[in-house]
Design an enzyme around this catalytic site. Sequence first.
Site, PDB file in Angstrom:
ATOM      1  N   GLY B 234       0.905  -1.175  -0.030  1.00 48.25           N
ATOM      2  CA  GLY B 234      -0.063   0.051   0.041  1.00 48.25           C
ATOM      3  C   GLY B 234       0.818   1.254   0.068  1.00 48.25           C
ATOM      4  N   PHE B 235       1.721   1.254   0.960  1.00 49.10           N
ATOM      5  CA  PHE B 235       2.647   2.504   1.235  1.00 49.10           C
ATOM      6  C   PHE B 235       1.904   3.773   1.319  1.00 49.10           C
ATOM      7  CE2 PHE B 235       4.454  -0.676  -1.507  1.00 49.10           C
ATOM      8  CZ  PHE B 235       5.312  -1.487  -0.657  1.00 49.10           C
ATOM      9  N   GLY B 464       1.427  -6.532   4.376  1.00 50.50           N
ATOM     10  CA  GLY B 464       2.871  -7.259   4.224  1.00 50.50           C
ATOM     11  C   GLY B 464       3.775  -6.724   5.520  1.00 50.50           C
ATOM     12  N   ARG B 622       9.880  -2.037  21.557  1.00 50.12           N
ATOM     13  CA  ARG B 622      10.062  -3.399  21.834  1.00 50.12           C
ATOM     14  C   ARG B 622       9.909  -3.778  20.392  1.00 50.12           C
ATOM     15  NH1 ARG B 622       5.630  -6.323  25.472  1.00 50.12           N
ATOM     16  NH2 ARG B 622       6.829  -8.290  25.937  1.00 50.12           N
ATOM     17  N   GLU B 699       7.476   3.182   8.816  1.00 47.57           N
ATOM     18  CA  GLU B 699       8.020   4.149   7.903  1.00 47.57           C
ATOM     19  C   GLU B 699       9.398   4.661   8.609  1.00 47.57           C
ATOM     20  OE1 GLU B 699       4.626   6.246   6.942  1.00 47.57           O
ATOM     21  OE2 GLU B 699       3.466   4.913   8.125  1.00 47.57           O
TER      22      GLU B 699
END
Lengths: 324, 735, 188
Positions: B234-235, B464, B622, B699
Site C-alpha cells: 500500500g505505502f 505485508g 519493543r 515508516e
Amino acid sequence: MQSFTLAAPNGLDAATDAGGRGGRYIAGGTDLLQLAKDNVETPDRLIDLEPLPLTDITVTDDSLRLGAMARMSEVAAHPAVVARWPVISQALLASASPQIRNMGTIGGNLLQRTRCGYFRDTGFACNKRVPGSGCPAREGENRMLAILGTSEHCIASHASDLAVALIVLEASVDLRAPDGTTRTIPLAELHKLPGDTPHVETTLRPGELITAVAVPASRAGMRSHYLKVRDRASFEFALVSAAVAIDAGAGTVHDIRVAAGGVGTKPWRLPEVEEALRGHPLTPKTLADAAALAGQGATPATQNGFKQVLLRRAVLRALQTATA
Amino acid sequence: MASIGKPIDRVDGHLKVTGRATYAAEFALPGLVHAVLVQSTIAAGKITGFDLAAAQSMPGVLLIITPDNALRLPTGKGGSQPVKGPLLQDHDVVFNGQHVAVVVADTLDRALAAAARVKVQYRRDEAVTDMDAVLAQAYVPKSFRNGARPADSRRGDPDTAYQAAFAKLDATYVTPIEHHNPMEPHATIARWEGDRLTVWTATQGISTAQRTLAGHFGIDPAQVRVICPFVGGGFGCKGNTWPPVTLAAMAAKMTGRPVKLVLTRAQMFTSNGYRPRTVQKIRAAAETDGALQSLRHDGFNLTSQAMLGEFSEPVALASEFLYACPNVAVSHKVVATNMSLPTYMRAPGEASGMFALESAIDELAATVRMDPLAFRMRNYAENDAHEGKPYASKALMACYTQGARAFGWEGRAAGTRATRDGNVLVGWGMATATYPTNRQSAAARVRIGADGSVLVQSGTQDLGTGTYTVMSQVAADALGVPVSRIRFELGDSALPHAPVSGGSSTVPSVAPAVAAACAAAAGKLRDMARADPQLGWGDVDASSLQVQDGAVIGPDRRIGIAALLARHGQSSVEAVAESGPGDEKKRFSLHAFGAHFVEVRVDAELGEIRVARYVGAFDIGRTLNAKTARSQLIGGITYGIGMALLEETHVDGETGRIVNANIAEYLVPVHADVPAIETILVENQESRSNPLGVKGAGELPMVGVAAAIANAVYHATGVRVRKVPIRIEDVLGSA
Amino acid sequence: MLGATVTGLALAPQRSRADDTSPAPAPAAPVRSAEAVDIVLQVNGSPLPLTVEPRTSLLDALREQAGLNGTKKGCDRGSCGACTVHVDGRRVVSCLTLAVRAQGKAITTIEGLAVNGTLHPVQAAFVAQDGFQCGYCTPGQIMSAVALIEEGHAGSDAEIRSWMSGNICRCGAYPNIVAAIRDAAQEG
C-alpha cells in the site's frame, strides 16, 4: 488492446504473402504487445513468426549468422558469440530482463520502437504516432531523448542496445519481400532519420521481413566492448551507451568502429572518433583526444545537454576497456 | 514459551509462496463483469460531449457510465474522507488523467478495448501544472494535521540568532512527485444484494472504506461489508477510499452484476494519490563548536484544486524537536495546481522533510569542520523542546554509536573526494531517522475453543507488514499457547473495528487490543474456574490462577480448558476488548528513532551512483518479531534508496500529463540496486509509549535514507546535491 | 435514496464463440479468429481447456478464466516480473505472452511448484528467509528464482542480483530474496 486475428503461417512464403496483404509480423511480441495494450499500435491481423525456421545461430570461420527469430538469451549465451563477438553478448545481457530476453528475438529487437513517453501515450501529441500532431517532447520531458539525428518533428531516441553493437560489427540484414525476392542491406541502412517523416522508421518495404542478421568475423570484433550507462543498475534503457570494436595490434590502431546508443534517433555510428584513431598509435592521449570528438553536431533539447559530456566519457571508457 | 521478539516465520508465508493468498481482484463471483476507467487527456476545462457510438457497438459492452448517466450520489456524505472525488457527478475536469467514464463489458479484454474507443470532447481552460511557477501563490493549508495544530511554530528568535552566529546555511531543497507503485494495482470487486453492498478491495482501511461507501450511496455503514484479507502493498496509496472503489460499486449497481475494476499501472499514477513535490527552504546557523543556534524550515508542497480536497505535507515537524536548538521556526504552505490530489506516502512529512533537514545538518557540520556524527551528538536533544516534554523513550544515542561501530564510521576520511578505487569515488554518509509513534483505538475479539484452539479477530489489515504474524504472537503469549494454536483473522469490516493501517500505527493500536481481549478471555476462564465448586478455588485470588498451555493452573492443580468448558456446558469462551490511546501524548513526546550509515560508489567520469554498503540502527521500542521487523527495516531503506537515486514522476509542463506513467520509466530499485543491508535493533524496553512499548517500524527506516545517500555522494564527490533523485548529470561536473 | 436513471445497454451474452467462419484468411495461413477460440493449454502437467480471444494474454487466461490467480499482474507491460511463469522450462512474462501462442508448450505456474503439499526448496527458503512482505511479487520472484538456479546463475550474490533484476519487489525484500536463493541453490 484492440482485437486482432493471428495467422500461423506454415512457411516463409505464407508468412510474407500475408505480410504483403497488410498483416503485421509478431516475433517475441515483447514490444508489439506493449504498444498494442497502450493502443499505440492497433494491428488487426498478426502473422506469427514463431513457426518459421528462423531460429538458427550459425557460426563459420568468417561470419556469424543469427536467424531473425533467435532469442536474445540464446544468442547472448552462445559460446562463439561470447568469444568472437563479445559486444553482441554484452549488449544483449545489458538489455531488458532475463524473462524478456527469453522472449525477445534478434529481428524484433532491431525493430523495437522508441521509449519516448510522448510516443507511448495516446493522450499526447506525437508526430511519430500521428503525423503532423506535433512534438511536445522538444520542450517537455526529454532527458532520456536524442541529441543526434533529431529534427524539429521528432527527438525520440532509438532504444535497441543490440543494434548499436551490431553496427560496429558492420552487420547486414537479410530481407525477404512478399513476392519472395530477397535482398541484403547493411544494418546501418535499416533505420532512418526522422526528418519530416518520423513515422517512417526503417527502409523496409511493405511486407518485407527480416530473416537474418549476418555479422562478419574480424579481429576488431574479437576485441569489442559494450558499455551502458544508466540510472538504475539493471533493467533500464540506456541513458548513453557506447560500442567499440578495435584492432590495435602492435600498438597501432588498424581497425576501429565506434557507435553510441541512447543519444541518436537511430543507432549512431561515430566516424569522427574512428577517423581520429585509425592508423594512429594507441596511447591514452589518442584515445582521449578521439573520444572528445564524439557527438559532433549534437542538438540537445532542454534537459539532455549533459548527454554530450556523458557520451564522450562513455566512448572513452569503452575504448579503454576494449584495449585494456 | 514466549514468542514475542522471536524471529518466527510469517504465519501467512505458506499461502504467499504457493500463490494461494487471495488479493482483492481474485475473488471468483458468478456473473462477474469487468469495468475499465476512461481518463481525461486535458488538465482543466469541461467535458462538452461524448462520442460513445464506437465503444457501445463493440462486442461484450454492457454499459458506459459518464457524467451524463452516472448515478447521482448524495452529496456531502463522504464521511471524513479527504478525497472529494471525482465521481462522475459533474462535467468539470481539474487534472489530466481524471476519470471521465467507466466502461463495463463481459470480459477484461473487451472492456479495455472499448474504453480506448470512448471519445471525449472538451472545452479547455488554462491549467496550472508547474508548482514552482506559482510558488508565490502558496497559502497556509486550511486544515493542517486535521486542525490538530497550527501550520507554523516558533520558539526563540531564529532570525536574530542566525545573524549573530558563526556558520550559516541558507539553502533550498527540492523533492519531486513520487508514486507509491505497490506491486498490486488497486482493485475492487463490488456486489450489490438489494441495498446491501459487499466490496472486496485493496485497502489499508476497511473501516474507512465502509464509512465512505455508505456515505457515497446514502446507506447505513451496516449495509456495507468490506473484505480485504491481503493487500499487495500500500505505502499510503490504499489508505483513502479513492473514487475507483465507489465507481466500481456504482457500476455494479447500474448493471446489476458483480463488477471488477482493476486500475492499469498507468492509471495508478492519477487515481490514488502520490507524494507531492516539495520545496523546502532551510536557514540554519551554528557556533564554532558546532552548537546549533538557529533553525528555520519553511516547507511548500504541491496540492490539487480545492474541490478535490487539500493535502499538506508536514515536512518541517521533525525540525521542531530533533536537535537541541534554542531558536527554531517552521512553516508549511501549499500550492494549488491542476494535478490530482496528493496523499500520504511511506513516511509522509518526514521522508521529504528529513531529506532537507539532514542534508542541511551535514552541510553545517562541514562548514564548522566537524564530523557529521559528532555534530549530531553535539546537538543531541535530551528532551523535546518544542512540546516541552520528555521523550517516552529515546535510544537514538545507542543507534548512533552501535550503527557507527558496525559501519566502521571512525575510519571516515575527513575531506571530500578522499577515497578512490580505480574509476570509482567512494563516499560515506549518515543521517538520523525519526518518526512519530501513533496509536488509535482498536478492538479485538478472542474465542478460545474447547479443543484449545484460539481464534483472534480484528478488522485490521496486513499490508505485508506482518500483522497476521505479530498479532498471533501477542495472542499466543497472552494465553500461554504456541503460535500454531492461534488463528488470526483480519480484513473484514464485520470484525471488531480497527483503524486504517497508516502512520506505523497498526501494531501500537491493535496489539494492545489483542492483548486485552486475550486477558479478558483468560479472566473469564479464571472466573469460571473460581466459580467451579469442584475446584475449590472460590477463595483463591484471581491473580494466582494462570491460563497457560490450554489449562487454568491454580496453586495446587490444573484443569484443562476443554474440561472446564464442558463442565460449564460451553463450547468456547469469548471476549471482546477495546484499547485506545491513554494519556501518553500529554505526558511524553512519542517518537521512534534511528541512524543510517551508507557507502556509495560514484563512477568518477560516468556519474553512475551505486549504494555499496548499508548499516541502519533503529529504536523501534519493543520488537515483536525480529524477522518481520528486519524485513520492514530493509524494505524502508530500499524505498529510501529509490527516493535518493531513482524515483521521480515526470509531468509534462504544457499539459499536466504524466510522461512516465509506467514502471519501466518510473524507476524503482531492482535487485541490482540494493546491497546487503545490516540492521541493528537497539535494545529499548519501555511501556510509556503504549502498553506493549512498540513504536512501529514501517515508516521510520525510510526517513533519512535520501539524506544519508546525498551526504555520502557529497563525501565521495564534493558535489552537494540539494534535490532528489540525485542523477548522473548532477555529479558529472565532478570529474 | 438512489434517484438515478440507468441507461445501460442490453446485457450481452457472456462470451460469444465463433467457428472458422471469419472472413478472408490469407492462403496457406490458417487464421485464428478475432473472436474467442477454444484452446487447450498444458498447465502444471494437466490439460487446461480455455476459450480465449487471440489477443488474450496468457496472464489473463490464467487469472480471469482458469482461476489460477497465483500468477500476478503488476504492470501488464513486462516491466515488473510479477507474472513470471515457465514456458517450456524458460522463464517468461505471461503478460506479454499470447495464450493462443502458448498452446503445445509446457507451462508451469506457482501453483505447480509444490509437490503433494511439499514446498519446492525455493519456496521453503523464501519462508525461512522472509523473502517477501506483501507477497504480491512473490510468485514471480519464486518462478524466476527457480529458473535462475537451473540456468546456473546463482554463483554469487552479485550474480543473483543481476539475474533477478527483472522481478521488482516494492516492499524491498531483496536482501532476503537473495539469501533465500543462495540457500536454495546450495541445498540443491
